[in-house]
Design a protein around this motif. Structure first.
Motif, PDB file in Angstrom:
ATOM      1  N   ALA A  54       0.810  -1.220   0.000  1.00 53.96           N
ATOM      2  CA  ALA A  54       0.000   0.000   0.000  1.00 53.96           C
ATOM      3  C   ALA A  54       0.845   1.272   0.000  1.00 53.96           C
ATOM      4  O   ALA A  54       0.307   2.368  -0.142  1.00 53.96           O
ATOM      5  CB  ALA A  54      -0.932   0.015   1.214  1.00 53.96           C
ATOM      6  N   SER A  55       2.146   1.142   0.169  1.00 53.77           N
ATOM      7  CA  SER A  55       3.003   2.328   0.269  1.00 53.77           C
ATOM      8  C   SER A  55       3.436   2.833  -1.104  1.00 53.77           C
ATOM      9  O   SER A  55       3.653   2.047  -2.024  1.00 53.77           O
ATOM     10  CB  SER A  55       4.260   1.993   1.083  1.00 53.77           C
ATOM     11  OG  SER A  55       5.158   3.083   1.042  1.00 53.77           O
ATOM     12  N   HIS A  56       3.595   4.127  -1.218  1.00 50.36           N
ATOM     13  CA  HIS A  56       4.097   4.714  -2.462  1.00 50.36           C
ATOM     14  C   HIS A  56       5.498   4.218  -2.790  1.00 50.36           C
ATOM     15  O   HIS A  56       5.931   4.336  -3.933  1.00 50.36           O
ATOM     16  CB  HIS A  56       4.116   6.243  -2.355  1.00 50.36           C
ATOM     17  CG  HIS A  56       2.753   6.864  -2.354  1.00 50.36           C
ATOM     18  ND1 HIS A  56       2.539   8.185  -2.032  1.00 50.36           N
ATOM     19  CD2 HIS A  56       1.535   6.332  -2.622  1.00 50.36           C
ATOM     20  CE1 HIS A  56       1.236   8.455  -2.117  1.00 50.36           C
ATOM     21  NE2 HIS A  56       0.604   7.345  -2.452  1.00 50.36           N
ATOM     22  N   SER A 169      -6.364   0.609  17.158  1.00 47.93           N
ATOM     23  CA  SER A 169      -5.789   0.380  15.835  1.00 47.93           C
ATOM     24  C   SER A 169      -6.813  -0.301  14.948  1.00 47.93           C
ATOM     25  O   SER A 169      -7.766  -0.913  15.434  1.00 47.93           O
ATOM     26  CB  SER A 169      -4.516  -0.458  15.932  1.00 47.93           C
ATOM     27  OG  SER A 169      -4.838  -1.765  16.331  1.00 47.93           O
ATOM     28  N   SER A 170      -6.589  -0.211  13.662  1.00 44.01           N
ATOM     29  CA  SER A 170      -7.500  -0.827  12.695  1.00 44.01           C
ATOM     30  C   SER A 170      -6.756  -0.943  11.376  1.00 44.01           C
ATOM     31  O   SER A 170      -5.675  -0.377  11.228  1.00 44.01           O
ATOM     32  CB  SER A 170      -8.745   0.045  12.507  1.00 44.01           C
ATOM     33  OG  SER A 170      -8.449   1.131  11.629  1.00 44.01           O
ATOM     34  N   PRO A 171      -7.335  -1.648  10.415  1.00 46.23           N
ATOM     35  CA  PRO A 171      -6.768  -1.594   9.068  1.00 46.23           C
ATOM     36  C   PRO A 171      -6.809  -0.169   8.530  1.00 46.23           C
ATOM     37  O   PRO A 171      -7.633   0.646   8.961  1.00 46.23           O
ATOM     38  CB  PRO A 171      -7.695  -2.510   8.255  1.00 46.23           C
ATOM     39  CG  PRO A 171      -8.310  -3.424   9.257  1.00 46.23           C
ATOM     40  CD  PRO A 171      -8.463  -2.594  10.503  1.00 46.23           C
ATOM     41  N   ARG A 172      -5.923   0.102   7.581  1.00 44.73           N
ATOM     42  CA  ARG A 172      -5.868   1.451   7.014  1.00 44.73           C
ATOM     43  C   ARG A 172      -7.054   1.689   6.079  1.00 44.73           C
ATOM     44  O   ARG A 172      -7.634   0.755   5.535  1.00 44.73           O
ATOM     45  CB  ARG A 172      -4.530   1.618   6.283  1.00 44.73           C
ATOM     46  CG  ARG A 172      -3.354   1.611   7.240  1.00 44.73           C
ATOM     47  CD  ARG A 172      -2.028   1.507   6.524  1.00 44.73           C
ATOM     48  NE  ARG A 172      -1.851   0.215   5.898  1.00 44.73           N
ATOM     49  CZ  ARG A 172      -0.779  -0.134   5.189  1.00 44.73           C
ATOM     50  NH1 ARG A 172       0.207   0.737   5.021  1.00 44.73           N
ATOM     51  NH2 ARG A 172      -0.693  -1.331   4.650  1.00 44.73           N
ATOM     52  N   ILE A 173      -7.369   2.954   5.919  1.00 50.51           N
ATOM     53  CA  ILE A 173      -8.582   3.353   5.196  1.00 50.51           C
ATOM     54  C   ILE A 173      -8.251   3.759   3.761  1.00 50.51           C
ATOM     55  O   ILE A 173      -7.240   4.426   3.514  1.00 50.51           O
ATOM     56  CB  ILE A 173      -9.259   4.521   5.948  1.00 50.51           C
ATOM     57  CG1 ILE A 173      -9.770   4.006   7.294  1.00 50.51           C
ATOM     58  CG2 ILE A 173     -10.378   5.134   5.132  1.00 50.51           C
ATOM     59  CD1 ILE A 173     -10.312   5.066   8.211  1.00 50.51           C
ATOM     60  N   GLY A 174      -9.100   3.335   2.840  1.00 50.35           N
ATOM     61  CA  GLY A 174      -9.016   3.850   1.478  1.00 50.35           C
ATOM     62  C   GLY A 174      -7.982   3.182   0.597  1.00 50.35           C
ATOM     63  O   GLY A 174      -7.748   3.635  -0.523  1.00 50.35           O
ATOM     64  N   ILE A 175      -7.345   2.127   1.085  1.00 49.77           N
ATOM     65  CA  ILE A 175      -6.338   1.431   0.285  1.00 49.77           C
ATOM     66  C   ILE A 175      -6.968   0.186  -0.344  1.00 49.77           C
ATOM     67  O   ILE A 175      -7.992  -0.308   0.118  1.00 49.77           O
ATOM     68  CB  ILE A 175      -5.123   1.026   1.139  1.00 49.77           C
ATOM     69  CG1 ILE A 175      -5.568   0.174   2.329  1.00 49.77           C
ATOM     70  CG2 ILE A 175      -4.371   2.248   1.611  1.00 49.77           C
ATOM     71  CD1 ILE A 175      -4.442  -0.399   3.124  1.00 49.77           C
ATOM     72  N   THR A 176      -6.332  -0.298  -1.407  1.00 52.05           N
ATOM     73  CA  THR A 176      -6.858  -1.503  -2.054  1.00 52.05           C
ATOM     74  C   THR A 176      -5.917  -2.685  -1.859  1.00 52.05           C
ATOM     75  O   THR A 176      -6.265  -3.801  -2.175  1.00 52.05           O
ATOM     76  CB  THR A 176      -7.054  -1.256  -3.561  1.00 52.05           C
ATOM     77  OG1 THR A 176      -5.802  -0.845  -4.117  1.00 52.05           O
ATOM     78  CG2 THR A 176      -8.095  -0.185  -3.797  1.00 52.05           C
ATOM     79  N   LYS A 177      -4.702  -2.401  -1.353  1.00 49.66           N
ATOM     80  CA  LYS A 177      -3.723  -3.483  -1.135  1.00 49.66           C
ATOM     81  C   LYS A 177      -3.360  -3.556   0.348  1.00 49.66           C
ATOM     82  O   LYS A 177      -3.477  -2.565   1.043  1.00 49.66           O
ATOM     83  CB  LYS A 177      -2.456  -3.212  -1.959  1.00 49.66           C
ATOM     84  CG  LYS A 177      -2.713  -3.216  -3.452  1.00 49.66           C
ATOM     85  CD  LYS A 177      -1.568  -2.575  -4.203  1.00 49.66           C
ATOM     86  CE  LYS A 177      -2.078  -1.546  -5.186  1.00 49.66           C
ATOM     87  NZ  LYS A 177      -1.117  -0.545  -5.579  1.00 49.66           N
ATOM     88  N   ALA A 178      -2.916  -4.719   0.770  1.00 53.92           N
ATOM     89  CA  ALA A 178      -2.509  -4.908   2.175  1.00 53.92           C
ATOM     90  C   ALA A 178      -3.601  -4.448   3.127  1.00 53.92           C
ATOM     91  O   ALA A 178      -3.343  -3.789   4.135  1.00 53.92           O
ATOM     92  CB  ALA A 178      -1.188  -4.171   2.456  1.00 53.92           C
ATOM     93  N   LYS A 179      -4.807  -4.800   2.800  1.00 51.19           N
ATOM     94  CA  LYS A 179      -5.972  -4.306   3.540  1.00 51.19           C
ATOM     95  C   LYS A 179      -6.054  -4.787   4.979  1.00 51.19           C
ATOM     96  O   LYS A 179      -6.818  -4.230   5.762  1.00 51.19           O
ATOM     97  CB  LYS A 179      -7.255  -4.756   2.830  1.00 51.19           C
ATOM     98  CG  LYS A 179      -7.643  -3.888   1.655  1.00 51.19           C
ATOM     99  CD  LYS A 179      -8.977  -4.357   1.085  1.00 51.19           C
ATOM    100  CE  LYS A 179      -9.579  -3.292   0.188  1.00 51.19           C
ATOM    101  NZ  LYS A 179     -10.716  -3.772  -0.571  1.00 51.19           N
ATOM    102  N   THR A 180      -5.329  -5.829   5.311  1.00 47.80           N
ATOM    103  CA  THR A 180      -5.510  -6.358   6.663  1.00 47.80           C
ATOM    104  C   THR A 180      -4.475  -5.856   7.660  1.00 47.80           C
ATOM    105  O   THR A 180      -4.649  -6.034   8.864  1.00 47.80           O
ATOM    106  CB  THR A 180      -5.466  -7.900   6.650  1.00 47.80           C
ATOM    107  OG1 THR A 180      -4.192  -8.306   6.161  1.00 47.80           O
ATOM    108  CG2 THR A 180      -6.564  -8.452   5.751  1.00 47.80           C
ATOM    109  N   ARG A 181      -3.409  -5.224   7.217  1.00 47.12           N
ATOM    110  CA  ARG A 181      -2.404  -4.754   8.183  1.00 47.12           C
ATOM    111  C   ARG A 181      -3.001  -3.678   9.079  1.00 47.12           C
ATOM    112  O   ARG A 181      -3.485  -2.663   8.577  1.00 47.12           O
ATOM    113  CB  ARG A 181      -1.171  -4.204   7.457  1.00 47.12           C
ATOM    114  CG  ARG A 181      -0.477  -5.260   6.633  1.00 47.12           C
ATOM    115  CD  ARG A 181       0.862  -4.782   6.109  1.00 47.12           C
ATOM    116  NE  ARG A 181       1.336  -5.735   5.090  1.00 47.12           N
ATOM    117  CZ  ARG A 181       2.557  -5.732   4.560  1.00 47.12           C
ATOM    118  NH1 ARG A 181       3.424  -4.812   4.945  1.00 47.12           N
ATOM    119  NH2 ARG A 181       2.899  -6.613   3.665  1.00 47.12           N
TER     120      ARG A 181
END
Length: 197
Positions: A54-56, A169-181
């Motif tokens: 999910a990182s640039h 904490s929670s999964p990050r918002i608005g991403i399409t990859k690595a959704k469960t971290r």
DNA sequence: ACATCGATCTACT
DNA sequence: GTAGATCGATGTA
């Protein structure tokens, strides 16, 4: 010019990015806009790491993401969805492409500027999203690469501390990859979050 | 050169 | 809850 509190030490930013994402909660962003002080407490963050789909920086350095590879303690600003700027705190030693996205802030000083920059929105929505907070604070591409160590652009420790039990904490918002971290962090129960939890 | 899509927001149903 | 806006960065050729 009198300081409101102590600036974060340079090595604050050099720890692992998830640690810094949590440690930034309760720290305060202080900008000076001509005569006005803008002050807001960080209440929601997300960590973006190397080897993180999910990182640039997942596919290596590019013109956009180069600031993420700088020494921790500077600001990475990028433009997205054709409309919005997002603001990050770069972490780690030079060469490590990681950063923490600022997702929501609690307003402390500068309400009139925030309202002027975001006309027509309720006070509860002035800073409660990554694109909203940059609009309210007046953060643009030109701030990309600024260090958080100048009199008009600082990250301060004002002694607002939270125990680990007060941090969610929670999964990050608005991403399409690595959704469960679970790399989104927030102050539980804060009324200033971008989401209820 | 071209096609894709995004670390979002707002308005509308 | 969902759709549409909007445009620059990126990957592929």
């Amino acid at each position: 010019m009198k300081s409101l509190g102590r600036n974060l030490a340079p090595n604050f930013y050099l720890r692992n990015t998830v640690t810094v994402a949590k440690a930034l909660l309760g720290k305060c962003l202080h900008l000076r806009h001509s005569d006005t002080s803008l002050l807001a407490e960080i209440v929601e963050t997300e960590a973006y790491c190397e080897n993180d789909p999910a990182s640039h920086t997942y596919r290596g350095p590019t013109p956009r993401n180069q600031m993420m590879y700088e020494e921790g303690g500077l600001c990475y600003v990028y433009f997205t969805y054709g409309s919005h700027f997002c603001m990050n705190v770069v972490t780690g030693k030079k060469g490590k492409g990681e950063a923490v996205l600022l997702r929501a802030l609690a307003p402390l000083e500068g309400w009139e500027v925030f309202r002027k920059n975001r006309p027509g929105v309720p006070d509860s929505s002035l800073l409660n999203g990554p694109g909203k907070l940059t609009q309210a604070l007046g953060i643009f591409r030109e701030h990309n690469g600024w260090r958080f160590d100048r009199p008009d652009f600082q990250l301060l420790d004002l002694g607002r501390d939270y125990s680990s039990r007060q941090i969610g904490s929670s999964p990050r918002i608005g991403i399409t990859k690595a959704k469960t971290r679970p790399w989104r962090f927030f102050i539980k129960g804060s009324p200033w979050l971008s989401r209820k939890s």
